[in-house]
Design a protein around this motif. Structure first.
Motif, PDB file in Angstrom:
ATOM      1  N   ILE A  87       0.808  -1.225   0.000  1.00  0.00           N
ATOM      2  CA  ILE A  87       0.000   0.000   0.000  1.00  0.00           C
ATOM      3  C   ILE A  87       0.838   1.271   0.000  1.00  0.00           C
ATOM      4  CG2 ILE A  87      -2.013  -1.104   1.046  1.00  0.00           C
ATOM      5  CD1 ILE A  87      -1.115   0.190   3.738  1.00  0.00           C
ATOM      6  N   ASP A  88       2.147   1.152   0.216  1.00  0.00           N
ATOM      7  CA  ASP A  88       2.991   2.345   0.237  1.00  0.00           C
ATOM      8  C   ASP A  88       4.441   1.912   0.045  1.00  0.00           C
ATOM      9  OD1 ASP A  88       3.710   5.017   0.422  1.00  0.00           O
ATOM     10  OD2 ASP A  88       3.233   5.217   2.557  1.00  0.00           O
ATOM     11  N   GLN A  89       5.267   2.840  -0.405  1.00  0.00           N
ATOM     12  CA  GLN A  89       6.684   2.545  -0.565  1.00  0.00           C
ATOM     13  C   GLN A  89       7.517   3.808  -0.456  1.00  0.00           C
ATOM     14  OE1 GLN A  89       8.015   1.188  -4.397  1.00  0.00           O
ATOM     15  NE2 GLN A  89       6.914   2.768  -5.504  1.00  0.00           N
TER      16      GLN A  89
ATOM     17  N   ARG B 248      21.968   3.932  -4.281  1.00  0.00           N
ATOM     18  CA  ARG B 248      21.460   2.567  -4.028  1.00  0.00           C
ATOM     19  C   ARG B 248      20.036   2.410  -4.514  1.00  0.00           C
ATOM     20  NH1 ARG B 248      23.783   3.144   1.359  1.00  0.00           N
ATOM     21  NH2 ARG B 248      21.715   3.871   1.897  1.00  0.00           N
ATOM     22  N   GLY B 249      19.189   3.355  -4.185  1.00  0.00           N
ATOM     23  CA  GLY B 249      17.787   3.288  -4.581  1.00  0.00           C
ATOM     24  C   GLY B 249      17.016   2.142  -3.932  1.00  0.00           C
ATOM     25  N   TRP B 250      17.412   1.737  -2.732  1.00  0.00           N
ATOM     26  CA  TRP B 250      16.727   0.634  -2.056  1.00  0.00           C
ATOM     27  C   TRP B 250      15.303   1.025  -1.702  1.00  0.00           C
ATOM     28  CZ3 TRP B 250      21.093  -0.935   1.863  1.00  0.00           C
ATOM     29  CH2 TRP B 250      22.121  -1.555   1.157  1.00  0.00           C
ATOM     30  N   ARG B 251      14.407   0.025  -1.751  1.00  0.00           N
ATOM     31  CA  ARG B 251      12.983   0.238  -1.463  1.00  0.00           C
ATOM     32  C   ARG B 251      12.626  -0.236  -0.062  1.00  0.00           C
ATOM     33  NH1 ARG B 251       8.146  -1.174  -4.581  1.00  0.00           N
ATOM     34  NH2 ARG B 251       8.409  -3.112  -3.476  1.00  0.00           N
ATOM     35  N   SER B 252      11.783   0.524   0.597  1.00  0.00           N
ATOM     36  CA  SER B 252      11.132   0.118   1.831  1.00  0.00           C
ATOM     37  C   SER B 252       9.634   0.147   1.544  1.00  0.00           C
ATOM     38  CB  SER B 252      11.469   1.079   2.970  1.00  0.00           C
ATOM     39  OG  SER B 252      12.849   1.013   3.279  1.00  0.00           O
ATOM     40  N   THR B 253       8.882  -0.763   2.169  1.00  0.00           N
ATOM     41  CA  THR B 253       7.479  -0.905   1.807  1.00  0.00           C
ATOM     42  C   THR B 253       6.576  -1.043   3.031  1.00  0.00           C
ATOM     43  OG1 THR B 253       7.731  -3.304   1.633  1.00  0.00           O
ATOM     44  CG2 THR B 253       7.987  -2.022  -0.405  1.00  0.00           C
ATOM     45  N   THR B 254       5.296  -0.759   2.800  1.00  0.00           N
ATOM     46  CA  THR B 254       4.244  -1.044   3.766  1.00  0.00           C
ATOM     47  C   THR B 254       3.244  -1.964   3.081  1.00  0.00           C
ATOM     48  OG1 THR B 254       4.487   1.134   4.782  1.00  0.00           O
ATOM     49  CG2 THR B 254       2.455  -0.066   5.269  1.00  0.00           C
ATOM     50  N   HIS B 255       2.896  -3.042   3.777  1.00  0.00           N
ATOM     51  CA  HIS B 255       1.897  -3.988   3.273  1.00  0.00           C
ATOM     52  C   HIS B 255       0.720  -4.033   4.241  1.00  0.00           C
ATOM     53  CE1 HIS B 255       5.322  -5.317   0.874  1.00  0.00           C
ATOM     54  NE2 HIS B 255       4.436  -5.869   0.078  1.00  0.00           N
TER      55      HIS B 255
ATOM     56  N   LYS C  66      -0.849  -3.362   9.459  1.00  0.00           N
ATOM     57  CA  LYS C  66       0.143  -2.879   8.497  1.00  0.00           C
ATOM     58  C   LYS C  66       1.511  -3.418   8.895  1.00  0.00           C
ATOM     59  CE  LYS C  66      -2.372   1.386   7.620  1.00  0.00           C
ATOM     60  NZ  LYS C  66      -2.362   2.841   7.820  1.00  0.00           N
ATOM     61  N   VAL C  67       2.269  -3.854   7.907  1.00  0.00           N
ATOM     62  CA  VAL C  67       3.621  -4.355   8.127  1.00  0.00           C
ATOM     63  C   VAL C  67       4.568  -3.479   7.315  1.00  0.00           C
ATOM     64  CG1 VAL C  67       5.190  -6.308   7.839  1.00  0.00           C
ATOM     65  CG2 VAL C  67       2.803  -6.714   8.487  1.00  0.00           C
TER      66      VAL C  67
ATOM     67  N   PRO D 171       9.134   9.221   7.013  1.00  0.00           N
ATOM     68  CA  PRO D 171       7.821   9.542   6.446  1.00  0.00           C
ATOM     69  C   PRO D 171       6.991   8.296   6.121  1.00  0.00           C
ATOM     70  CG  PRO D 171       9.494  10.936   5.462  1.00  0.00           C
ATOM     71  CD  PRO D 171      10.218   9.878   6.255  1.00  0.00           C
ATOM     72  N   LEU D 172       7.641   7.239   5.658  1.00  0.00           N
ATOM     73  CA  LEU D 172       6.935   5.985   5.367  1.00  0.00           C
ATOM     74  C   LEU D 172       6.345   5.411   6.654  1.00  0.00           C
ATOM     75  CD1 LEU D 172       6.316   3.645   3.303  1.00  0.00           C
ATOM     76  CD2 LEU D 172       8.407   2.590   4.178  1.00  0.00           C
ATOM     77  N   VAL D 173       7.126   5.384   7.714  1.00  0.00           N
ATOM     78  CA  VAL D 173       6.666   4.862   8.998  1.00  0.00           C
ATOM     79  C   VAL D 173       5.542   5.737   9.553  1.00  0.00           C
ATOM     80  CG1 VAL D 173       7.343   4.339  11.365  1.00  0.00           C
ATOM     81  CG2 VAL D 173       8.885   3.754   9.475  1.00  0.00           C
ATOM     82  N   ALA D 174       5.687   7.047   9.453  1.00  0.00           N
ATOM     83  CA  ALA D 174       4.651   7.959   9.949  1.00  0.00           C
ATOM     84  C   ALA D 174       3.328   7.737   9.217  1.00  0.00           C
ATOM     85  CB  ALA D 174       5.111   9.410   9.809  1.00  0.00           C
ATOM     86  N   ARG D 175       3.395   7.565   7.903  1.00  0.00           N
ATOM     87  CA  ARG D 175       2.163   7.311   7.139  1.00  0.00           C
ATOM     88  C   ARG D 175       1.509   6.005   7.575  1.00  0.00           C
ATOM     89  NH1 ARG D 175       5.483   9.233   2.931  1.00  0.00           N
ATOM     90  NH2 ARG D 175       5.767   7.119   2.073  1.00  0.00           N
ATOM     91  N   ALA D 176       2.312   4.983   7.861  1.00  0.00           N
ATOM     92  CA  ALA D 176       1.775   3.690   8.288  1.00  0.00           C
ATOM     93  C   ALA D 176       1.086   3.795   9.645  1.00  0.00           C
ATOM     94  CB  ALA D 176       2.886   2.651   8.338  1.00  0.00           C
ATOM     95  N   LEU D 177       1.536   4.712  10.479  1.00  0.00           N
ATOM     96  CA  LEU D 177       0.959   4.875  11.811  1.00  0.00           C
ATOM     97  C   LEU D 177      -0.287   5.750  11.825  1.00  0.00           C
ATOM     98  CD1 LEU D 177       4.237   5.288  13.875  1.00  0.00           C
ATOM     99  CD2 LEU D 177       2.704   3.287  13.823  1.00  0.00           C
ATOM    100  N   GLU D 178      -0.549   6.446  10.729  1.00  0.00           N
ATOM    101  CA  GLU D 178      -1.743   7.301  10.664  1.00  0.00           C
ATOM    102  C   GLU D 178      -3.000   6.421  10.690  1.00  0.00           C
ATOM    103  OE1 GLU D 178      -1.420   9.579   7.080  1.00  0.00           O
ATOM    104  OE2 GLU D 178       0.138  10.876   7.911  1.00  0.00           O
ATOM    105  N   PRO D 179      -4.027   6.876  11.386  1.00  0.00           N
ATOM    106  CA  PRO D 179      -5.277   6.102  11.384  1.00  0.00           C
ATOM    107  C   PRO D 179      -5.907   6.121  10.003  1.00  0.00           C
ATOM    108  CG  PRO D 179      -5.558   8.166  12.557  1.00  0.00           C
ATOM    109  CD  PRO D 179      -4.100   8.066  12.188  1.00  0.00           C
ATOM    110  N   ASP D 180      -6.566   5.039   9.656  1.00  0.00           N
ATOM    111  CA  ASP D 180      -7.274   4.976   8.373  1.00  0.00           C
ATOM    112  C   ASP D 180      -8.499   5.874   8.436  1.00  0.00           C
ATOM    113  OD1 ASP D 180      -5.481   3.163   7.241  1.00  0.00           O
ATOM    114  OD2 ASP D 180      -6.570   1.447   8.070  1.00  0.00           O
ATOM    115  N   ILE D 181      -8.827   6.524   7.339  1.00  0.00           N
ATOM    116  CA  ILE D 181      -9.978   7.427   7.332  1.00  0.00           C
ATOM    117  C   ILE D 181     -11.298   6.646   7.468  1.00  0.00           C
ATOM    118  CG2 ILE D 181      -8.820   9.252   6.064  1.00  0.00           C
ATOM    119  CD1 ILE D 181     -10.231   8.277   3.542  1.00  0.00           C
ATOM    120  N   ASN D 182     -11.269   5.346   7.196  1.00  0.00           N
ATOM    121  CA  ASN D 182     -12.477   4.528   7.294  1.00  0.00           C
ATOM    122  C   ASN D 182     -12.720   4.008   8.708  1.00  0.00           C
ATOM    123  OD1 ASN D 182     -12.928   4.845   4.539  1.00  0.00           O
ATOM    124  ND2 ASN D 182     -11.623   3.123   4.044  1.00  0.00           N
ATOM    125  N   ASP D 183     -11.771   4.233   9.626  1.00  0.00           N
ATOM    126  CA  ASP D 183     -11.926   3.731  11.005  1.00  0.00           C
ATOM    127  C   ASP D 183     -12.788   4.643  11.834  1.00  0.00           C
ATOM    128  OD1 ASP D 183     -10.400   1.580  10.385  1.00  0.00           O
ATOM    129  OD2 ASP D 183      -8.578   2.323  11.338  1.00  0.00           O
TER     130      ASP D 183
END
Length: 63
Positions: free
Chosen positions: A7-9, A16-23, A30-31, A51-63
């Protein structure tokens, strides 16, 4: 966790251009998978996964 839906990256903006992801899992968990801090300097803006971690910790708007 059965988190297979990406859902995010974040892609490092350095050579390097290494990727980090949220699933997202079936039950809404969320992982976040990030580069280990021994391999990437998270203090460098080009590799900062905060910023990726902060977005993952945000509450979902549907909750």
């Amino acid at each position: 966790m059965d988190a297979h839906e990406e859902i995010d990256q974040f892609v490092e903006t350095n050579a390097r251009g290494w990727r980090s992801t949220t699933h997202l899992g079936r039950e809404g968990h969320k992982v976040v998978t990030v580069t280990h801090p021994s391999r990437a300097d998270w203090r460098n803006p080009a590799a900062d996964v905060s910023p990726l971690v902060a977005r993952a910790l945000e509450p979902d708007i549907n909750d």
